[in-house]
Design an enzyme around this catalytic site. Structure first.
Site, PDB file in Angstrom:
ATOM      1  N   GLU A  82      -1.397  -8.761   6.266  1.00 39.15           N
ATOM      2  CA  GLU A  82      -0.655  -9.071   7.499  1.00 39.15           C
ATOM      3  C   GLU A  82      -0.683 -10.563   7.814  1.00 39.15           C
ATOM      4  O   GLU A  82      -0.624 -10.966   8.971  1.00 39.15           O
ATOM      5  CB  GLU A  82      -1.177  -8.258   8.688  1.00 39.15           C
ATOM      6  CG  GLU A  82      -0.834  -6.797   8.622  1.00 39.15           C
ATOM      7  CD  GLU A  82       0.658  -6.513   8.509  1.00 39.15           C
ATOM      8  OE1 GLU A  82       1.469  -7.382   8.876  1.00 39.15           O
ATOM      9  OE2 GLU A  82       1.000  -5.424   8.028  1.00 39.15           O
ATOM     10  N   GLY A 110       0.838  -1.193   0.000  1.00 41.12           N
ATOM     11  CA  GLY A 110       0.000   0.000   0.000  1.00 41.12           C
ATOM     12  C   GLY A 110       0.874   1.245   0.000  1.00 41.12           C
ATOM     13  O   GLY A 110       1.910   1.286   0.661  1.00 41.12           O
TER      14      GLY A 110
END
Ligand SMILES: CCCCCCCCCCCCCCCCC/C=C/C(=O)SCCNC(=O)CCNC(=O)[C@H](O)C(C)(C)COP(=O)(O)OP(=O)(O)OC[C@H]1O[C@@H](n2cnc3c(N)ncnc32)[C@H](O)[C@@H]1OP(=O)(O)O
Ligand SMILES: Cc1cc2nc3c(=O)[nH]c(=O)nc-3n(C[C@H](O)[C@H](O)[C@H](O)COP(=O)(O)OP(=O)(O)OC[C@H]3O[C@@H](n4cnc5c(N)ncnc54)[C@H](O)[C@@H]3O)c2cc1C
Length: 609
Positions: free
Chosen positions: A369, A122
């Site tokens: 994650e 990101g």
């Protein structure tokens, strides 16, 4: 908004937020709150949550002194570039290389294959000037595995990619707005050089001569940034779950179906036991995840302090807890948001219910994650190790302390006799402990039947994940109980929280009954008593359900939901929203003359009407 408009508007908001943080100024906690209300994924998330922590955790003192002031003032914008097109979960399988060139005292970063392109980070696609890049370190022809490097990506004057770097956005993601405010990016290096001092060298070093010097701290500290973010994701799960539950609970109190007698009003759907059985466990989960999130924050702070003092003993447990709870809470929350949409019937499917957008933006939490299954397998490895050490004299500690009572927990029988016994915290806890331990021990026994442990592990993956989930659910239940035993102001509040705690636990028993019965943790009669108690708890929560979601203190603006409005004025506002739709700008739609009229006219002619 188009994608470009959405992206630019998010840039505007992010920069405005940063201006406010400095001008007011805001404390760290207030800044986090501001991020929460900004309510859109954007480059600030990666800069503050991953780029800066990666430098803090893996940089030397000199590196921190050089890079952190720049990053803290946002004179450079950074992201966390680990995942590649071909490898995400398998971090050790990353392909990007960083080869040390002793002649120039530089690392040469290179993407040898298409699958080695960085893909997903990101903030990378369009915004970041810098990144922490994970690449295989090669010195003198030897591969030392994956290490982190600080890399400048773009020219600081005109933002163009530096020569040797190809970079861009990976394209539209799930949903309309949702995560599309973020420029998740791709990146390829073509023999791109960086100075030697840009390898993050706290954990291991490369000398001027090109000698690799590993440090004596565990190499897993390289994964520290992920541990920190996983911990925050658990508290975020509570926020997202609470949001969906707030909408579904308020709307369930407004919505009426059936049950009208003699022309009277119909029944509020929240009064149906089926609605309660789907909704109240989610309400309970929102509270449960909040409390376990608070505890996890404590655990993370504790392990961080220990690591600073070179005490690595609790690192495996911190990793297992953050990985397992991130996985369990995000899976439950994604499912919970979707369940809330269904609890709102047809209107839940409307964009203005706020639920489709919430689902679309939330659901990647099951993947980023760390994929949720991959993370539970880490918990399973930790559990198998703990079980294998039972009887070795090393007493299990922390969240596995219950395994130290293996002898008792493997043979005990639940003493639940009547429904109210299910309100006894010790009995509930022991039931969850027995189930978790027996599932873990059963996996360990099955594993021991394989000559090759890794082959056995592969064969038993599905069972191992279930054992890991059972352990994580035990943690959540036990932390809820601990919370109740602590200081809670107000007897009424405490009673409400008690009800929610038991709803959370008993609903899990109901949902995973197979586990509890097959491990003989309870009998089928005790399971019926749990159901009986659950129904009674629903009745007690019902009058307070709306107050329990009002307590989340979400504004209408933040909820962004016509169905979840605080004033319950749903129907007129649904009309208002509908009338705002561009399709309603004209009475006769664009396309009528082109498509509808010729079609109708043709039929009219053939029917001679
Ligand atoms: C309506 C509108 C609403 C708007 C709402 C807006 C909200 C928006 C939400 C926003 C915010 C959230 C912000 C979050 C931003 C997300 C950005 C995402 C970033 C990323 O995804 S970064 C990339 C993450 N990648 C991964 O997680 C990869 C997963 N894989 C791994 O972690 C590992 O490789 C592994 C765990 C799978 C290990 O595999 P492997 O066995 O191969 O490992 P190793 O050989 O390297 O090591 C094994 C031993 O190390 C231990 N270990 C592993 N990990 C750790 C660790 N982290 N800490 C400590 N120890 C670790 C293992 O247990 C092994 O130990 P053993 O003793 O040897 O068994
Ligand atoms: C919105 C979003 C933002 C992201 N942001 C970033 C970022 O900022 N920086 C960054 O570096 N990365 C980022 N990522 C990437 C993310 O971390 C990875 O997608 C994630 O770690 C999962 O890896 P993968 O995509 O390789 O999945 P895969 O590992 O390919 O998973 C595919 C399937 O295989 C299964 N699987 C994989 N391995 C195993 C195994 N050993 N045993 C059993 N099953 C297995 C999984 O359960 C899954 O079902 C982002 C991803 C998303 C969706």
């Amino acid at each position: 908004m188009t994608r470009k408009e959405l992206f630019k508007n998010t840039l505007r908001k992010s920069v405005h937020a940063w201006k406010l943080i400095n001008e007011l100024p805001l404390s760290d906690d207030e800044s986090l709150m501001l991020r929460h209300f900004m309510d859109q994924p954007g480059f600030l998330d990666l800069h503050w949550r991953m780029f800066v922590p990666a430098i803090k955790g893996q940089g030397t003192e000199e590196q921190k002194q050089k890079w952190l002031p720049l990053a803290n003032k946002m004179q450079i914008i950074g992201c966390y570039a680990q995942t590649e097109l071909g490898h995400g979960s398998n971090v050790q399988g990353l392909e990007t290389t960083a080869t040390f060139d002793p002649q120039t005292d530089q690392f040469i970063l290179h993407s040898p294959t298409q699958t080695s392109s960085k893909w997903w980070p990101g903030g990378l696609g369009k915004v970041s000037t810098h990144a922490v890049i994970y690449a295989r370190l090669i010195t003198d022809g030897k591969d030392h595995g994956v290490h982190g490097f600080i890399v400048q990506l773009r020219n600081m004057d005109d933002h163009s990619p530096l020569p040797g770097i190809t970079i861009g956005d990976i394209g539209v993601k799930f949903g309309n707005g949702a995560y599309n405010s973020m420029d998740n990016g791709f990146l390829m290096f073509d023999k791109f050089c960086i100075p030697r001092d840009q390898m993050l060298m706290r954990l291991s070093k490369v000398t001027r001569e090109g000698k690799y010097v590993p440090s004596d701290v565990p190499r897993q500290l390289m994964y520290g940034t992920m541990v920190s973010v996983r911990q925050t994701i658990v508290s975020n799960a509570s926020i997202a779950m609470a949001r969906a539950v707030c909408i579904a609970t308020r709307y369930s109190a407004v919505r009426r179906q059936f049950g009208s007698q003699n022309g009277g009003i119909e029944t509020q759907v929240i009064d149906y036991k089926t609605q309660q059985n789907r909704l109240f466990p989610l309400l309970a989960s929102a509270y449960a995840f909040r409390f376990v999130g608070e505890w996890l924050k404590w655990l993370y702070t504790d392990v961080t302090q220990r690591l600073e003092a070179s005490d690595f003993a609790t690192l495996p447990e911190a990793h297992a807890c953050t990985a397992g709870l991130k996985s369990m809470t995000t899976s439950a929350t994604s499912d919970g948001i979707e369940e809330c949409r269904k609890l709102c019937g047809g209107h839940g499917y409307l964009w203005c219910s706020g639920l489709p957008e919430l689902f679309a933006v939330y659901v990647p939490a099951c993947t980023y994650e760390g994929d949720n299954v991959v993370l539970q397998l880490q918990v399973a490895r930790f559990l198998m190790k703990t079980v294998s050490q039972l009887g070795s004299g090393k007493a299990p500690a922390g969240t596995t302390a219950y395994m130290g009572r293996a002898k008792h927990l493997l043979q005990c029988r639940s003493s639940i006799r009547k429904a109210e016994d299910w309100l006894n915290p010790a009995m509930v806890l022991e039931t969850f402990e027995a189930r978790a331990l027996r599932m873990a021990v059963s996996c360990a026994n099955n594993l021991s039947k394989f000559e090759n442990q890794e082959q056995g592990f592969s064969e038993l993956l599905a069972d191992l994940v279930e054992a890991a989930i059972a352990h994580c659910q035990l943690i959540v239940v036990s932390k809820f109980i601990v919370k109740l035993e602590g200081e809670i102001k107000g007897k009424g509040v405490k009673n409400q929280l008690k009800n929610l705690c038991y709803i959370y636990a008993l609903h899990l028993i109901h949902k995973h009954l197979g586990d509890f019965l097959s491990t003989n943790s309870i009998t089928s009669e005790q399971a019926s008593l749990a159901n009986h108690q659950l129904r009674s708890l629903y009745t007690q929560v019902r009058p307070n359900a709306v107050a329990l979601v009002d307590a989340f203190d979400y504004t209408d603006h933040y909820l962004g939901s016509v169905l979840g409005r605080y004033d319950g004025n749903v129907y007129p506002k649904l009309f208002e929203e509908a009338l705002k739709d561009p399709l309603n700008d004209t009475v006769v739609p664009d396309g009528y003359h082109e498509y509808i009229r010729p079609l109708i006219k043709q039929h009219l002619r053939s029917a001679r009407l």
